[in-house]
Scaffold this motif. Structure first.
Motif, mmCIF file in Angstrom:
data_model
loop_
_atom_site.group_PDB
_atom_site.id
_atom_site.type_symbol
_atom_site.label_atom_id
_atom_site.label_comp_id
_atom_site.label_asym_id
_atom_site.label_seq_id
_atom_site.Cartn_x
_atom_site.Cartn_y
_atom_site.Cartn_z
ATOM 1 N N ILE A 118 0.841 -1.204 0.000
ATOM 2 C CA ILE A 118 0.000 0.000 0.000
ATOM 3 C C ILE A 118 0.873 1.251 0.000
ATOM 4 O O ILE A 118 0.601 2.218 -0.721
ATOM 5 N N SER A 119 1.943 1.234 0.795
ATOM 6 C CA SER A 119 2.848 2.382 0.838
ATOM 7 C C SER A 119 3.542 2.585 -0.508
ATOM 8 O O SER A 119 3.766 3.724 -0.941
ATOM 9 N N TYR A 120 3.874 1.498 -1.184
ATOM 10 C CA TYR A 120 4.498 1.597 -2.505
ATOM 11 C C TYR A 120 3.554 2.292 -3.490
ATOM 12 O O TYR A 120 3.966 3.171 -4.258
ATOM 13 N N LEU A 121 2.278 1.900 -3.472
ATOM 14 C CA LEU A 121 1.291 2.553 -4.331
ATOM 15 C C LEU A 121 1.148 4.033 -3.974
ATOM 16 O O LEU A 121 1.023 4.891 -4.859
ATOM 17 N N ASP A 122 1.165 4.331 -2.675
ATOM 18 C CA ASP A 122 1.068 5.723 -2.231
ATOM 19 C C ASP A 122 2.163 6.575 -2.858
ATOM 20 O O ASP A 122 1.912 7.658 -3.388
ATOM 21 N N TRP A 123 3.392 6.069 -2.792
ATOM 22 C CA TRP A 123 4.534 6.855 -3.268
ATOM 23 C C TRP A 123 4.578 6.934 -4.789
ATOM 24 O O TRP A 123 5.063 7.926 -5.358
ATOM 25 N N ILE A 124 4.087 5.907 -5.465
ATOM 26 C CA ILE A 124 3.985 5.983 -6.922
ATOM 27 C C ILE A 124 3.120 7.175 -7.312
ATOM 28 O O ILE A 124 3.443 7.942 -8.230
ATOM 29 N N VAL A 125 2.003 7.349 -6.611
ATOM 30 C CA VAL A 125 1.076 8.443 -6.924
ATOM 31 C C VAL A 125 1.621 9.788 -6.442
ATOM 32 O O VAL A 125 1.530 10.799 -7.151
ATOM 33 N N LEU A 126 2.213 9.819 -5.249
ATOM 34 C CA LEU A 126 2.717 11.082 -4.702
ATOM 35 C C LEU A 126 3.887 11.644 -5.490
ATOM 36 O O LEU A 126 4.196 12.834 -5.382
ATOM 37 N N THR A 127 4.559 10.816 -6.268
ATOM 38 C CA THR A 127 5.687 11.287 -7.067
ATOM 39 C C THR A 127 5.318 11.427 -8.545
ATOM 40 O O THR A 127 6.196 11.497 -9.399
ATOM 41 N N MET A 128 4.024 11.471 -8.848
ATOM 42 C CA MET A 128 3.550 11.763 -10.205
ATOM 43 C C MET A 128 3.475 13.273 -10.400
ATOM 44 O O MET A 128 3.445 14.029 -9.422
ATOM 45 N N PRO A 129 3.458 13.760 -11.637
ATOM 46 C CA PRO A 129 3.247 15.195 -11.875
ATOM 47 C C PRO A 129 1.920 15.646 -11.274
ATOM 48 O O PRO A 129 0.949 14.887 -11.260
ATOM 49 N N ARG A 130 1.883 16.879 -10.791
ATOM 50 C CA ARG A 130 0.675 17.405 -10.145
ATOM 51 C C ARG A 130 -0.351 17.785 -11.220
ATOM 52 O O ARG A 130 -0.522 18.965 -11.561
ATOM 53 N N THR A 131 -1.015 16.762 -11.741
ATOM 54 C CA THR A 131 -2.048 16.966 -12.746
ATOM 55 C C THR A 131 -3.324 16.276 -12.277
ATOM 56 O O THR A 131 -3.348 15.617 -11.236
ATOM 57 N N TYR A 132 -4.382 16.408 -13.070
ATOM 58 C CA TYR A 132 -5.675 15.848 -12.696
ATOM 59 C C TYR A 132 -5.616 14.335 -12.490
ATOM 60 O O TYR A 132 -6.317 13.801 -11.634
ATOM 61 N N LEU A 133 -4.767 13.627 -13.252
ATOM 62 C CA LEU A 133 -4.674 12.172 -13.088
ATOM 63 C C LEU A 133 -4.124 11.814 -11.712
ATOM 64 O O LEU A 133 -4.621 10.904 -11.050
ATOM 65 N N ARG A 134 -3.104 12.535 -11.284
ATOM 66 C CA ARG A 134 -2.542 12.259 -9.956
ATOM 67 C C ARG A 134 -3.591 12.465 -8.876
ATOM 68 O O ARG A 134 -3.720 11.640 -7.966
ATOM 69 N N PHE A 135 -4.345 13.525 -8.954
ATOM 70 C CA PHE A 135 -5.323 13.817 -7.902
ATOM 71 C C PHE A 135 -6.458 12.792 -7.898
ATOM 72 O O PHE A 135 -6.955 12.417 -6.830
ATOM 73 N N CYS A 136 -6.863 12.342 -9.088
ATOM 74 C CA CYS A 136 -7.890 11.298 -9.158
ATOM 75 C C CYS A 136 -7.401 10.014 -8.487
ATOM 76 O O CYS A 136 -8.095 9.435 -7.644
ATOM 77 N N LEU A 137 -6.208 9.571 -8.867
ATOM 78 C CA LEU A 137 -5.665 8.335 -8.301
ATOM 79 C C LEU A 137 -5.400 8.486 -6.803
ATOM 80 O O LEU A 137 -5.564 7.533 -6.033
ATOM 81 N N TYR A 138 -5.001 9.660 -6.395
ATOM 82 C CA TYR A 138 -4.743 9.926 -4.980
ATOM 83 C C TYR A 138 -6.011 9.727 -4.148
ATOM 84 O O TYR A 138 -6.009 9.017 -3.140
ATOM 85 N N GLY A 139 -7.099 10.354 -4.581
ATOM 86 C CA GLY A 139 -8.359 10.206 -3.860
ATOM 87 C C GLY A 139 -8.837 8.767 -3.832
ATOM 88 O O GLY A 139 -9.332 8.277 -2.807
ATOM 89 N N ILE A 140 -8.660 8.058 -4.946
ATOM 90 C CA ILE A 140 -9.087 6.660 -5.030
ATOM 91 C C ILE A 140 -8.298 5.787 -4.060
ATOM 92 O O ILE A 140 -8.864 4.974 -3.323
#
Length: 491
Positions: free
Chosen positions: A389-411
């Motif tokens: 779970i932490s690995y998935l968290d960091w994959i998303v947190l180190t994505m560019p700050r765009t709409y895709l990152r925020f969608c995946l973050y909330g999910i």
């Protein structure tokens, strides 16, 4: 790390005192220390959401159970009254499982710290050069929202009988997939407004939000489970919050959930009411109990907080079989239809749950791991789960700050919140159903934006070439110099 060490010390101190009431409070403080460590973190993550919900299940519920002598599930369903030592022992192992989950998260950061730093540097560059989406794509997403809303309205007419239709669970999961597209549309319109800072940009954003809300309301008519429609709604809210703020602290999840606990329970009690009837009942609802009592009674055994009770019963049970690794291997094959796989486990349950006497309760993901192979297997699985779970968290947190990152973050945050009580395969598919539509839509939108940027760049270069051509002049020939020269020889 400091709060982790405090929790571990309290855990070790309470072990010799498991037959004493003081162990309950020591273990509660240990879990509260885990919660403080979550709040201290810079970012709300799926890992911190998982631990927060675990504290409610395995910290608040045992406290209520002991202080109120609320043994209704044990006497009515499990047919035994647990001793003080039995309750404290189960709470001790549940707390240790939470620490192993947290330890898995620490390992992820330690092992891959260089990777996360490199990804963060790349993400910052890509964020600055990310293309702006034009209104044509906004309109296309509005079309998607309207079409899926129409499909959802048709499906909602079937009501809760939809699950028993010919396609069964497959058609039942379709609304979660479509709802994810609404989250994406909301974030895309918000992203455009945030970049342009144009007040007119608020109008498309408001339309996307309204269609998203209407779709979610329709979802409620085909399922009696609150998580079916609230998961997407919460994911959208957290995604929007992540876009509006540079970082989201865990308090942004903890405080709203804590404040809305009575409302969540109210929705559960009225799960069989239709949406229009529910609205009327909420307005007329009256209770003689003070608000503080409503918050406290949320943890009684008749509500949603029976995870610990079931965990205790699982800990005391003697499983006839233990699937061990099969519970992990089952996850990717859960989608195989029963018509093809005749011996497919009923409801995806591989564990021996005879001790539940047919009740649709859950001992939590830690309890399922316990039934898979015992206490030490549970700790190993919680370590692997925390790492994953932490690995998935960091994959998303180190994505560019765009709409895709925020969608995946909330999910990721919201689905991990529910993982504390679900099967592993339920979390996997709920995350997958929500993430895939966002990834597909992002690919389509990004390709369109890149094409538009390429056309604009080509048009600009062409225009610059025409200007250069018009302004070009042939160089003038210099005038001949005078022929008069000095007659004096140059030595």
């Amino acid at each position: 790390m400091m709060f982790f060490i405090i929790s571990l010390i309290l855990l070790l101190v309470s072990y010799p005192l498991l037959d004493d009431q003081i162990a309950l409070f020591s273990l509660f403080v240990a879990q509260f220390s885990i919660l403080l460590g979550i709040v201290k973190q810079k970012h709300l993550t799926g890992s911190s959401a998982f631990l927060f919900m675990s504290v409610l299940f395995f910290g608040m519920r045992p406290l209520y159970l002991r202080l109120e002598d609320d043994f209704i599930l044990f006497t009515g369903l499990f047919k035994f009254i647990p001793s003080k030592e039995m309750l404290n022992t189960s709470m001790w192992w549940a707390t240790l499982a939470m620490l192993f989950f947290q330890l898995g998260g620490f390992l992820t950061q330690k092992i891959h710290s260089a990777k996360w730093q490199d990804r963060s540097k790349i993400a910052r560059k890509e964020t600055r050069s990310f293309p702006l989406v034009n209104m044509r794509m906004i309109y296309l997403l509005f079309f998607y929202q309207l079409v899926t809303l129409g499909v959802m309205m048709v499906m909602s007419k079937a009501g809760t009988t939809l699950y028993g239709s010919a396609l069964g669970a497959y058609i039942y999961d379709l609304p979660a997939v479509m709802q994810a597209g609404h989250i994406f549309a909301l974030l895309l319109t918000l992203e455009r407004y945030m970049k342009l800072k144009d007040q007119k940009g608020l109008f498309p954003c408001a339309i996307a939000a309204l269609l998203f809300l209407l779709f979610t309301i329709e979802m409620r008519n085909i399922s009696m489970f609150r998580g079916f429609y609230l998961t997407g709604l919460m994911a959208g809210g957290i995604a929007v919050l992540a876009r509006l703020r540079s970082s989201v602290n865990a308090l942004w999840l903890i405080i709203p959930v804590a404040l809305l606990l009575p409302a969540f329970r109210m929705l559960g009690e009225m799960r069989y009411q239709k949406t229009d009837e529910l609205t009327e009942m909420l307005g007329e609802r009256d209770t003689n109990a003070p608000l503080s009592q409503q918050y406290w009674d949320f943890y009684n055994g008749t509500g949603d907080m029976n995870i610990f009770d079931t965990f205790v019963a699982a800990n005391e049970s003697k499983p006839a079989h233990q699937p061990y690794l099969l519970s992990w291997l089952y996850v990717p094959v859960h989608l195989v239809p029963r018509a093809i796989w005749e011996s497919k486990p009923k409801q995806g349950i591989l564990q021996d749950v005879e001790f539940m006497n047919g009740a649709p309760y859950s001992p939590g993901i830690a309890g399922f791991f316990l039934l898979d192979g015992g206490k030490w297997w549970m700790l190993l699985c919680m370590l692997v789960l925390g790492y994953s779970i932490s690995y998935l968290d960091w994959i998303v947190l180190t994505m560019p700050r765009t709409y895709l990152r925020f969608c995946l973050y909330g999910i990721l945050v919201v689905t991990a919140l529910g993982l504390s009580r679900y099967f592993l395969w339920q979390y996997f598919y709920q995350t997958l159903y929500s993430a895939i539509p966002c990834l597909i839509l992002a690919k389509i939108v990004n390709r369109n934006a890149e094409n538009n940027r390429g056309k604009n760049r080509s048009s600009s270069n062409h225009a610059n070439g025409l200007v250069a051509k018009r302004t070009w002049r042939k160089p003038r020939t210099p005038a001949p110099q005078s022929s008069s020269v000095s007659s004096t020889p140059n030595f």
